[in-house]
Design a protein around this motif. Sequence first.
Motif: not given
Length: 191
Positions: A7, A35, A38-39, A42, A78, A80, A93-94
């Motif tokens: 990652y 999530l 973080a998504r 990202y 976390i 990503a 994916e995480h």
Amino acid sequence: MREMEGYRFVQARDVEFRDVDVAGHVNNAVYLTYLETARIAYLVEVLGADFAYELSLILASITVDFRAPARFPERLEIGARVTRVGTKSFAMEHEVRAGDGRLVLEASSVLVAYDYEADASMAVPEDWRTRLDAYEEELCGHLMPNAFTKTTLDNGLRVVTADMPAAKSVACFVMLAAGSRYETRETNGIA
């Protein structure tokens, strides 16, 4: 914050008291917020600051596998990454890990590019595809420079191959290196 293997993007998050349930661990629904945060971070980092105002995406699916509990006041990491860019969607994916390295959960999601004015899915913009490829390719290039050949099939699926004369199974290596679980008839199961 430690590096998470595989990652490039990792976000730290402290478990807050409000995140825990009566059992004393982070409630399963709270992880979806972790999530999501973080998504989006990202995507803003990779696609640019203006992306946050466009957000032409819909979360089509998410799967979470819980591995260990996290508790207040732990610090979580976390990770990503994008593992596949298709014609109208891409997969992420995480991993969530505790400060001691313990795997808390693994998750996968599919995001669909969406035109809200037309109320319909749309093709992943070429600019997004280029930026996502470049961001994730840098990680693979760092691990094994010049080892991979990348091809995009007519259906938009990216196939990564490597010349490895000593390897017993290139298919296994490619799946591990790409972090992908996606297979199609065109790729003979090695995408």
